[in-house]
Structures are given as C-alpha cells and as structure tokens.
Scaffold this motif. Structure first.
Motif, PDB file in Angstrom:
ATOM      1  N   TYR A  18       7.281 -14.652 -18.749  1.00  0.00           N
ATOM      2  CA  TYR A  18       6.543 -15.321 -20.062  1.00  0.00           C
ATOM      3  C   TYR A  18       5.383 -14.271 -20.174  1.00  0.00           C
ATOM      4  O   TYR A  18       5.083 -14.000 -21.728  1.00  0.00           O
ATOM      5  CB  TYR A  18       6.215 -16.720 -19.930  1.00  0.00           C
ATOM      6  CG  TYR A  18       7.371 -17.468 -20.189  1.00  0.00           C
ATOM      7  CD1 TYR A  18       8.044 -17.752 -21.485  1.00  0.00           C
ATOM      8  CD2 TYR A  18       8.024 -18.243 -19.286  1.00  0.00           C
ATOM      9  CE1 TYR A  18       9.239 -18.733 -21.425  1.00  0.00           C
ATOM     10  CE2 TYR A  18       9.201 -18.859 -19.016  1.00  0.00           C
ATOM     11  CZ  TYR A  18       9.615 -19.081 -20.397  1.00  0.00           C
ATOM     12  OH  TYR A  18      10.920 -19.824 -20.577  1.00  0.00           O
ATOM     13  N   GLY A  19       4.510 -14.076 -19.503  1.00  0.00           N
ATOM     14  CA  GLY A  19       3.195 -13.463 -19.431  1.00  0.00           C
ATOM     15  C   GLY A  19       3.541 -12.048 -19.828  1.00  0.00           C
ATOM     16  O   GLY A  19       2.867 -11.449 -20.669  1.00  0.00           O
ATOM     17  N   THR A  20       4.439 -11.358 -19.312  1.00  0.00           N
ATOM     18  CA  THR A  20       4.730  -9.858 -19.452  1.00  0.00           C
ATOM     19  C   THR A  20       5.313  -9.735 -20.925  1.00  0.00           C
ATOM     20  O   THR A  20       4.829  -8.902 -21.670  1.00  0.00           O
ATOM     21  CB  THR A  20       6.013  -9.475 -18.536  1.00  0.00           C
ATOM     22  OG1 THR A  20       5.671  -9.828 -17.291  1.00  0.00           O
ATOM     23  CG2 THR A  20       6.342  -8.003 -19.049  1.00  0.00           C
TER      24      THR A  20
ATOM     25  N   TRP B  72       5.694 -21.281 -17.912  1.00  0.00           N
ATOM     26  CA  TRP B  72       6.034 -22.188 -16.649  1.00  0.00           C
ATOM     27  C   TRP B  72       6.193 -23.738 -17.129  1.00  0.00           C
ATOM     28  O   TRP B  72       7.301 -24.399 -16.876  1.00  0.00           O
ATOM     29  CB  TRP B  72       5.320 -21.744 -15.491  1.00  0.00           C
ATOM     30  CG  TRP B  72       5.724 -23.123 -14.235  1.00  0.00           C
ATOM     31  CD1 TRP B  72       6.635 -22.740 -13.520  1.00  0.00           C
ATOM     32  CD2 TRP B  72       5.000 -23.989 -14.163  1.00  0.00           C
ATOM     33  NE1 TRP B  72       6.663 -23.959 -12.656  1.00  0.00           N
ATOM     34  CE2 TRP B  72       5.779 -24.830 -12.948  1.00  0.00           C
ATOM     35  CE3 TRP B  72       3.950 -24.834 -14.560  1.00  0.00           C
ATOM     36  CZ2 TRP B  72       5.233 -25.906 -12.540  1.00  0.00           C
ATOM     37  CZ3 TRP B  72       3.668 -26.138 -14.294  1.00  0.00           C
ATOM     38  CH2 TRP B  72       4.193 -26.447 -13.034  1.00  0.00           C
TER      39      TRP B  72
ATOM     40  N   GLY C 283       9.908 -21.992 -11.529  1.00  0.00           N
ATOM     41  CA  GLY C 283       9.075 -20.564 -11.223  1.00  0.00           C
ATOM     42  C   GLY C 283       9.855 -19.738 -10.130  1.00  0.00           C
ATOM     43  O   GLY C 283      10.500 -20.327  -9.149  1.00  0.00           O
TER      44      GLY C 283
ATOM     45  N   PHE D  62      -2.037 -12.487 -19.499  1.00  0.00           N
ATOM     46  CA  PHE D  62      -0.798 -12.554 -18.587  1.00  0.00           C
ATOM     47  C   PHE D  62      -0.790 -13.840 -18.022  1.00  0.00           C
ATOM     48  O   PHE D  62       0.171 -14.652 -18.027  1.00  0.00           O
ATOM     49  CB  PHE D  62      -0.937 -11.489 -17.843  1.00  0.00           C
ATOM     50  CG  PHE D  62       0.164 -11.541 -16.844  1.00  0.00           C
ATOM     51  CD1 PHE D  62       1.564 -11.295 -17.155  1.00  0.00           C
ATOM     52  CD2 PHE D  62       0.028 -11.939 -15.514  1.00  0.00           C
ATOM     53  CE1 PHE D  62       2.758 -11.292 -16.293  1.00  0.00           C
ATOM     54  CE2 PHE D  62       1.048 -11.761 -14.532  1.00  0.00           C
ATOM     55  CZ  PHE D  62       2.210 -11.743 -14.851  1.00  0.00           C
ATOM     56  N   LEU D  63      -2.014 -14.349 -17.316  1.00  0.00           N
ATOM     57  CA  LEU D  63      -1.987 -15.604 -16.534  1.00  0.00           C
ATOM     58  C   LEU D  63      -1.784 -16.554 -17.121  1.00  0.00           C
ATOM     59  O   LEU D  63      -0.957 -17.708 -17.093  1.00  0.00           O
ATOM     60  CB  LEU D  63      -3.307 -15.700 -15.572  1.00  0.00           C
ATOM     61  CG  LEU D  63      -3.309 -14.656 -14.445  1.00  0.00           C
ATOM     62  CD1 LEU D  63      -4.621 -14.984 -13.898  1.00  0.00           C
ATOM     63  CD2 LEU D  63      -2.009 -14.992 -13.437  1.00  0.00           C
TER      64      LEU D  63
ATOM     65  N   VAL E 160       3.633 -20.464 -12.375  1.00  0.00           N
ATOM     66  CA  VAL E 160       3.760 -19.127 -13.118  1.00  0.00           C
ATOM     67  C   VAL E 160       4.976 -18.774 -13.260  1.00  0.00           C
ATOM     68  O   VAL E 160       6.057 -18.866 -12.387  1.00  0.00           O
ATOM     69  CB  VAL E 160       2.735 -18.141 -12.843  1.00  0.00           C
ATOM     70  CG1 VAL E 160       1.387 -18.668 -12.866  1.00  0.00           C
ATOM     71  CG2 VAL E 160       3.068 -17.756 -11.161  1.00  0.00           C
ATOM     72  N   CYS E 161       5.501 -18.117 -14.386  1.00  0.00           N
ATOM     73  CA  CYS E 161       6.636 -17.457 -14.682  1.00  0.00           C
ATOM     74  C   CYS E 161       6.285 -16.425 -15.265  1.00  0.00           C
ATOM     75  O   CYS E 161       6.100 -15.986 -16.624  1.00  0.00           O
ATOM     76  CB  CYS E 161       7.759 -18.110 -15.428  1.00  0.00           C
ATOM     77  SG  CYS E 161       8.636 -19.622 -14.878  1.00  0.00           S
ATOM     78  N   PRO E 162       6.189 -15.190 -14.577  1.00  0.00           N
ATOM     79  CA  PRO E 162       5.745 -13.801 -15.114  1.00  0.00           C
ATOM     80  C   PRO E 162       6.358 -13.130 -16.306  1.00  0.00           C
ATOM     81  O   PRO E 162       5.926 -12.426 -17.068  1.00  0.00           O
ATOM     82  CB  PRO E 162       5.919 -12.691 -13.964  1.00  0.00           C
ATOM     83  CG  PRO E 162       5.875 -13.791 -12.626  1.00  0.00           C
ATOM     84  CD  PRO E 162       6.479 -15.027 -12.885  1.00  0.00           C
TER      85      PRO E 162
ATOM     86  N   TYR F  99      -0.279 -17.119 -20.505  1.00  0.00           N
ATOM     87  CA  TYR F  99       1.007 -17.176 -20.830  1.00  0.00           C
ATOM     88  C   TYR F  99       1.896 -17.542 -19.960  1.00  0.00           C
ATOM     89  O   TYR F  99       3.030 -18.035 -20.019  1.00  0.00           O
ATOM     90  CB  TYR F  99       1.409 -15.925 -21.756  1.00  0.00           C
ATOM     91  CG  TYR F  99       0.738 -15.908 -23.073  1.00  0.00           C
ATOM     92  CD1 TYR F  99       0.906 -17.038 -23.963  1.00  0.00           C
ATOM     93  CD2 TYR F  99      -0.149 -14.912 -23.565  1.00  0.00           C
ATOM     94  CE1 TYR F  99       0.182 -16.939 -25.128  1.00  0.00           C
ATOM     95  CE2 TYR F  99      -0.780 -14.817 -24.671  1.00  0.00           C
ATOM     96  CZ  TYR F  99      -0.652 -15.911 -25.629  1.00  0.00           C
ATOM     97  OH  TYR F  99      -1.355 -15.761 -26.740  1.00  0.00           O
ATOM     98  N   SER F 100       1.854 -16.845 -18.601  1.00  0.00           N
ATOM     99  CA  SER F 100       2.909 -17.109 -17.512  1.00  0.00           C
ATOM    100  C   SER F 100       2.541 -18.703 -17.166  1.00  0.00           C
ATOM    101  O   SER F 100       3.864 -19.114 -16.733  1.00  0.00           O
ATOM    102  CB  SER F 100       2.511 -16.154 -16.356  1.00  0.00           C
ATOM    103  OG  SER F 100       2.522 -14.949 -16.509  1.00  0.00           O
TER     104      SER F 100
END
Length: 119
Positions: free
Chosen positions: A43-45, A15, A33, A7-8, A39-41, A10-11
């Motif tokens: 993307y991680g999600t 970003w 962000g 998650f981190l 980070v852009c959550p 890919y976030s």
C-alpha cells in the motif's frame, strides 16, 4: 524523509483497512501483514509511486483515478507473482472473482484502488 513518512502512513492505513475488511469477513481478527507489525508495504509503495508520478497533476481527478487504477494494479501483479515464486505462497488470491489475472489482480479491486487514490 517526507516520502518515507508517506510510505509508512499509507502502509499502516492499508494494513488497517485490509485487516478490518478481512476480520469482518472471517468474524475474527485477521492480521493481514506480510511483515511483523501493522504495515503492508504494498500500500505504501503503491501510493508513494502514484504521488511521485502524478506530481503537479494531482488536481486532475480523471488522471488521478486512471493512474490510481493502473500503477497499484501493476505493483500488485508483480508483487503477487514475486511473493509466490520466492516464498511458494499466495498472500492474496482473487481467483474466485470475475475478471482476474491468475488470481493476482482483479478488476473489482483495481477500481477500488482508483477510488482509494482519489481520497
């Protein structure tokens, strides 16, 4: 722990890609962000959800692409709607692009999601 690290990762990658894309277009640094920090959550999600849903089917490129188009697009649609309702602000707006849905999602970026997930 592995899911959190993915998650981190890919976030951060999301970003970085979005910041470079927007900064080139504006010809100045644009921090894309929602949160403080790189980070852009969303993307991680999106990526973690795709990886969890695909599981053993990760070797089927056509399935990876379809899930990569559908799931992140759905997450982007829901997230865009929720952010606008709670914060009365749009963090992205695809209204100027063809085949968009209320500016939250568009076909062009949905296909790019699918291609990105393949990589």
């Amino acid at each position: 722990m592995r899911v959190f690290l993915l998650f981190l990762c890919y976030s951060f990658l999301g970003w970085a890609c979005e910041t470079v894309y927007c900064s080139i277009g504006k010809r100045k640094f644009v921090n894309r962000g929602f949160l403080n920090g790189p980070v852009c959550p969303i993307y991680g999600t999106g990526m973690v959800a795709v990886l969890l849903i695909l599981g053993e089917n990760i070797s089927r490129a056509w399935l990876v692409f379809l899930v990569g188009v559908g799931l992140p697009t759905l997450i982007e649609l829901i997230t865009g709607w929720v952010l606008e309702r709670f914060f009365h602000n749009k963090w992205w707006d695809y209204s100027s692009r063809r085949f968009n849905l209320k500016g939250y999602i568009c076909l062009e970026f949905s296909i790019l999601w699918g291609v990105a997930v393949l990589f």
